[in-house]
Design a protein around this motif. Structure first.
Motif, PDB file in Angstrom:
ATOM      1  N   TYR A  17      32.570  -3.784  27.859  1.00 10.51           N
ATOM      2  CA  TYR A  17      31.972  -4.027  26.541  1.00 10.51           C
ATOM      3  C   TYR A  17      32.559  -3.072  25.499  1.00 10.51           C
ATOM      4  O   TYR A  17      31.852  -2.229  24.941  1.00 10.51           O
ATOM      5  N   PRO A  18      33.867  -3.201  25.222  1.00  6.35           N
ATOM      6  CA  PRO A  18      34.515  -2.275  24.285  1.00  6.35           C
ATOM      7  C   PRO A  18      34.005  -2.407  22.854  1.00  6.35           C
ATOM      8  O   PRO A  18      34.187  -1.490  22.050  1.00  6.35           O
ATOM      9  N   TRP A  19      33.354  -3.535  22.527  1.00  5.50           N
ATOM     10  CA  TRP A  19      32.842  -3.717  21.166  1.00  5.50           C
ATOM     11  C   TRP A  19      31.624  -2.821  20.890  1.00  5.50           C
ATOM     12  O   TRP A  19      31.254  -2.626  19.727  1.00  5.50           O
ATOM     13  N   ILE A  20      31.015  -2.272  21.946  1.00  5.53           N
ATOM     14  CA  ILE A  20      29.899  -1.354  21.753  1.00  5.53           C
ATOM     15  C   ILE A  20      30.485   0.026  21.475  1.00  5.53           C
ATOM     16  O   ILE A  20      30.897   0.745  22.386  1.00  5.53           O
ATOM     17  N   SER A  21      30.531   0.385  20.210  1.00  5.07           N
ATOM     18  CA  SER A  21      31.237   1.589  19.770  1.00  5.07           C
ATOM     19  C   SER A  21      30.380   2.835  19.945  1.00  5.07           C
ATOM     20  O   SER A  21      29.205   2.777  20.328  1.00  5.07           O
ATOM     21  N   ASP A  22      30.981   3.978  19.604  1.00  2.26           N
ATOM     22  CA  ASP A  22      30.265   5.257  19.688  1.00  2.26           C
ATOM     23  C   ASP A  22      29.027   5.273  18.794  1.00  2.26           C
ATOM     24  O   ASP A  22      28.066   5.997  19.064  1.00  2.26           O
ATOM     25  N   LEU A  27      22.830   0.955  22.626  1.00  3.59           N
ATOM     26  CA  LEU A  27      23.198  -0.220  23.418  1.00  3.59           C
ATOM     27  C   LEU A  27      23.944   0.138  24.697  1.00  3.59           C
ATOM     28  O   LEU A  27      24.221  -0.739  25.521  1.00  3.59           O
ATOM     29  N   ARG A  28      24.255   1.403  24.864  1.00  2.00           N
ATOM     30  CA  ARG A  28      25.075   1.822  26.006  1.00  2.00           C
ATOM     31  C   ARG A  28      24.219   2.065  27.251  1.00  2.00           C
ATOM     32  O   ARG A  28      24.125   3.174  27.764  1.00  2.00           O
ATOM     33  N   LYS A  29      23.587   1.001  27.687  1.00  2.00           N
ATOM     34  CA  LYS A  29      22.801   1.033  28.920  1.00  2.00           C
ATOM     35  C   LYS A  29      22.595  -0.409  29.362  1.00  2.00           C
ATOM     36  O   LYS A  29      22.972  -1.356  28.656  1.00  2.00           O
ATOM     37  N   ASP A  30      22.007  -0.575  30.540  1.00  2.00           N
ATOM     38  CA  ASP A  30      21.770  -1.915  31.051  1.00  2.00           C
ATOM     39  C   ASP A  30      20.597  -2.570  30.329  1.00  2.00           C
ATOM     40  O   ASP A  30      19.586  -1.924  30.033  1.00  2.00           O
ATOM     41  N   PHE A  31      20.737  -3.855  30.043  1.00  2.00           N
ATOM     42  CA  PHE A  31      19.645  -4.696  29.564  1.00  2.00           C
ATOM     43  C   PHE A  31      19.641  -5.916  30.476  1.00  2.00           C
ATOM     44  O   PHE A  31      20.585  -6.721  30.437  1.00  2.00           O
ATOM     45  N   TRP A  32      18.565  -6.049  31.290  1.00  4.71           N
ATOM     46  CA  TRP A  32      18.615  -7.069  32.331  1.00  4.71           C
ATOM     47  C   TRP A  32      17.275  -7.779  32.444  1.00  4.71           C
ATOM     48  O   TRP A  32      16.439  -7.692  31.547  1.00  4.71           O
ATOM     49  N   SER A  33      17.074  -8.507  33.507  1.00 11.61           N
ATOM     50  CA  SER A  33      15.938  -9.425  33.595  1.00 11.61           C
ATOM     51  C   SER A  33      14.586  -8.728  33.521  1.00 11.61           C
ATOM     52  O   SER A  33      13.621  -9.293  32.983  1.00 11.61           O
TER      53      SER A  33
END
Length: 277
Positions: A17-22, A27-33
């Motif tokens: 997910y390179p579009w998730i910038s510094d 957003l730099r973590k898991d989002f799941w069911s």
């Protein structure tokens, strides 16, 4: 029934997910069911349309597999390589999945603002005809001109405009060119629109309901509640808003609609367009 017509799931990695910038550390973590179960329980969401977040056949397969075991996922908008010589094979690969409701390409990231009119890409899009799949149009407002031509040229394919075409939003200002072009594209009957991903386009440090009201009024007038649907763009919306704050803002904006119109906007339109069970 409350249907969130646009959200994302991922197992985070910087490589995938390179579009998730510094600047997007939230957003730099898991989002799941499990997160969907929490959102549903806290906010009364009856179902979600899960939308691709990276351009990968593997991700499409993963989301479809997850949807088989997660009843809150009412449908998946995945990705295929429309410009590929193997587009027919790719579409056939997923043809047996009842959970695949649509497909999209991240046109907003293409450097050529007329990419959406490319010959190879459009040849692939034509393969959607007769497959009961929706094409989600993901663009920035500057790409509306070419997208109007694109939607018009595929009148037999149902399409949905993501995030009201992502205009640049500033408090007290309305992008007049966006307003004119959104009315022009809304005149095409095969296109519906998601009122989602709006707050992340706000350039002011803070936003309130009056910041986004002119954009709501414009798309409501242009599309009507029967071609407009609620979406959160969660978790991307967390860059500017909690889920609760966005849902409350939209409910306030939609409060002047009749009960039947609210039923369409908050669930009926998504169910009809995406053929959700």
């Amino acid at each position: 029934m409350l249907i969130d017509s646009h959200h994302h799931l991922w197992k985070y990695s910087a490589e995938q997910y390179p579009w998730i910038s510094d600047r997007m550390s939230v957003l730099r973590k898991d989002f799941w069911s499990d997160d969907l179960n929490s959102l549903s329980g806290e906010h009364g969401v009856d179902g979600f349309v899960t939308v691709q977040a990276r351009q990968s056949l593997e991700e499409t397969e993963t989301l479809l597999t997850l949807a088989q075991s997660q009843p809150l996922i009412k449908g998946v908008v995945g990705w295929v390589d429309f410009a590929s010589d193997e587009i027919t094979e790719q579409l056939d690969r997923f043809a047996g999945s009842d959970n695949l409701k649509g497909l999209r390409h991240v046109v907003q990231d293409e450097p050529d603002d007329r990419f959406i009119l490319g010959a190879a890409f459009n040849s692939g899009i034509r393969q959607l005809a007769g497959r009961d799949l929706v094409y989600d149009v993901l663009i920035f407002a500057r790409q509306l001109e070419s997208s109007i031509e694109f939607v018009r040229s595929h009148a037999d394919i149902p399409m949905v405009l993501d995030h009201i075409a992502k205009p640049t939003i500033k408090d007290g200002e309305l992008d007049a060119q966006w307003g004119s072009q959104i009315r022009e594209i809304a005149a095409l009957p095969n296109l519906s629109c998601k009122f989602s991903g709006v707050v992340t386009e706000v350039r002011d440090t803070c936003w309130d309901i009056e910041t986004i009201r002119p954009y709501w009024e414009t798309v409501l007038e242009a599309f009507g509640p029967d071609r407009l649907m609620f979406g959160s763009d969660w978790p991307v919306c967390l860059l500017k808003s909690t889920y609760e704050r966005w849902l409350e803002a939209v409910r306030s904006l939609a409060g002047e609609l009749s009960s039947d119109e609210q039923e369409q906007f908050f669930g009926g339109t998504a169910k009809r367009i995406y053929h959700l069970e």
